[in-house]
Design an enzyme around this catalytic site. Structure first.
Site, mmCIF file in Angstrom:
data_model
loop_
_atom_site.group_PDB
_atom_site.id
_atom_site.type_symbol
_atom_site.label_atom_id
_atom_site.label_comp_id
_atom_site.label_asym_id
_atom_site.label_seq_id
_atom_site.Cartn_x
_atom_site.Cartn_y
_atom_site.Cartn_z
ATOM 1 C CE LYS A 27 -4.480 -1.462 1.714
ATOM 2 N NZ LYS A 27 -4.341 -2.925 1.815
ATOM 3 C CD GLU B 1 -12.333 4.933 0.728
ATOM 4 O OE1 GLU B 1 -11.705 3.896 0.488
ATOM 5 O OE2 GLU B 1 -12.270 5.933 0.009
ATOM 6 C CB SER C 40 -0.169 -8.269 -1.009
ATOM 7 O OG SER C 40 -0.983 -9.085 -0.190
HETATM 8 C C1 LIG Z 1 -5.138 -3.915 1.263
HETATM 9 C C2 LIG Z 1 -4.431 -5.210 1.063
HETATM 10 C C3 LIG Z 1 -4.787 -6.106 0.037
HETATM 11 C C4 LIG Z 1 -5.939 -5.885 -0.894
HETATM 12 O O1 LIG Z 1 -5.823 -4.798 -1.734
HETATM 13 P P1 LIG Z 1 -5.491 -4.889 -3.290
HETATM 14 O O2 LIG Z 1 -5.856 -3.551 -3.789
HETATM 15 O O3 LIG Z 1 -6.363 -5.976 -3.884
HETATM 16 O O4 LIG Z 1 -4.062 -5.212 -3.440
HETATM 17 C C5 LIG Z 1 -4.042 -7.265 -0.111
HETATM 18 N N1 LIG Z 1 -3.028 -7.553 0.723
HETATM 19 C C6 LIG Z 1 -2.662 -6.730 1.723
HETATM 20 C C7 LIG Z 1 -1.534 -7.111 2.601
HETATM 21 C C8 LIG Z 1 -3.364 -5.530 1.928
HETATM 22 O O5 LIG Z 1 -2.986 -4.724 2.935
#
Ligand SMILES: *Cc1c(COP(=O)(O)O)cnc(C)c1O
Length: 394
Positions: free
Chosen positions: A88, A110, A370
């Site tokens: 993010k 938000e 992610s």
């Molecule tokens: C917010 C988040 C997601 C989901 O968001 P995407 O926009 O689909 O990438 C996935 N993994 C983590 C660790 C997140 O914080």
């Protein structure tokens, strides 16, 4: 992946469905982004911050023990090691830098689970900007620690008490604020969602994940490329950034949704939050509440470019169930010493299920991890208790 058409469409999806009063703000943003993205000095500054503050490039890790177990060669792109623990940060630093270039001194956002709110608050602190985050009152109660994190970072969290007091209502409040304050305020959207130019702009801010991963894969694979590229999908930003790097290779692209938030595989076309996409909705067009064990994936829609990639067949979208996600979470911890975010564990879960089935044995599989799972440890403990190991059950 190409830019959308002038009307902000990826195929039939996307567009700009906002009140008349916000059209100029979206156009101003689009113009500013096009200008910045074509300006080498903007890239130099962004890349420098992502390097010295954000911790980029993140590593690509070869997972030997889990690979042996699955019969495929598993590589992980380690967004869990970026500052604040997920991808993010790439998007919020990009948007905050763009806001500053546009002369805006205030950020609004938000947030549902709080993760995007914390990321935005982080960027606001870094750039010395004022920041207000809207959060449904129900979510502020469920995510007290994230509320406190945002406050520590100097952000004002405004609980939203209208409607179901959750994310949908927070989005409406943020839009209302933006209409009233657009001169000096940038609305920082957290995924590849919303009206044009957001889905495209956020994908471009996240493409650093895919671009780095492609170079790192080629280095490890003697110039070769992975056979499979897999990422979890909530709104779809880490997947979009990952796919952007690999769309011109021969890799099969797979996005993995949560069973309870499967907007692509179970949703139908509709308009929500400024865009035409796939949504979870009933026959009357009422939006359903998405539900999954990972708060970051339970959004009832998906970015329009994913709807298009699914329609065109360039990417495919699959689902992972809560139970297999928890097993995958534990398996990665035990075999590799990496505790993934529950969101990311969806991508791992699909690979664990399909290795030796739809993923042929011996394939090379690059998964974007992610985020890190520290935030999810208490929840997983409550779900599984303390006995046993993933290796027994999974
Ligand atoms: C917010 C988040 C997601 C989901 O968001 P995407 O926009 O689909 O990438 C996935 N993994 C983590 C660790 C997140 O914080």
């Amino acid at each position: 992946m190409p830019a959308p058409g002038p009307d902000g469409r990826f195929g039939e999806f996307g567009g700009r469905y906002v009140p008349e009063s916000l059209v100029p703000a979206c156009m101003e943003l689009e113009g500013a982004f096009r200008d910045a993205w074509a300006d080498p000095s903007f890239h130099a500054e962004l890349d420098g911050i992502l390097r010295d503050y954000g911790g980029r490039p993140t590593p690509l890790t070869e997972c030997s023990r889990l690979s042996d177990r699955l019969g495929v060669r598993l590589l992980l792109k380690r967004e869990d090691l970026a500052h604040t623990g997920s991808h993010k940060i790439n998007n919020v630093i990009g948007q905050a830098l763009l806001a500053r270039r546009m002369g805006k001194r205030r950020l609004i956002a938000e947030t549902g689970a709080g993760q995007h709110g914390v990321a935005t608050a982080t960027a606001a602190a870094l750039f010395g900007m004022e920041c207000v985050v809207y959060m449904g009152e129900v979510d502020t109660e469920r995510q007290e620690l994230n509320v406190f994190r945002m406050e520590l970072l100097g952000t004002e969290v405004r609980p939203v008490r209208t409607g179901s007091r959750t994310l949908k209502d927070a989005v409406n409040e943020a839009l209302r604020d933006w209409v009233a304050s657009v001169e000096g305020t940038h609305y920082c959207i957290g995924s590849v969602m919303g009206p044009h130019p957001y889905p495209w702009m956020v994908r471009e801010f996240q493409r650093v994940v895919g671009d780095e991963a492609l170079d790192q894969c080629r280095a490890i694979l003697d110039g070769g490329e992975p056979d499979w590229v897999v990422a979890c999908v909530g709104g779809g930003s880490n997947a979009a950034g990952t796919f952007a790097g690999f769309v011109d290779t021969g890799a099969a692209l797979v996005g993995v949704e949560a069973e309870g938030g499967a907007a692509i595989t179970r949703g139908t076309p509709g308009v929500l939050h400024g865009m035409q996409s796939h949504l979870l909705q009933d026959e009357d067009g009422q939006i359903s509440e998405a539900e999954s064990i990972s708060a970051g994936l339970d959004y009832p829609g998906i970015g329009p470019e994913h709807a298009h990639l699914a329609a065109s067949g360039r990417a495919r979208y699959e689902r992972a169930q809560d139970a297999e996600v928890v097993s995958a979470f534990r398996l990665l911890a035990e075999t590799e010493g990496i505790i993934p975010a529950l969101e990311s564990a969806h991508a791992i879960a699909w690979v664990v299920r399909e290795a030796g089935r739809s993923i042929p044995e011996g394939s090379t599989v690059m998964v974007t991890l992610s985020g890190r799972g520290d935030k999810d440890v208490a929840q997983v403990r409550d779900l599984v208790g303390r006995e046993g190991s993933a290796a027994d059950g999974a």
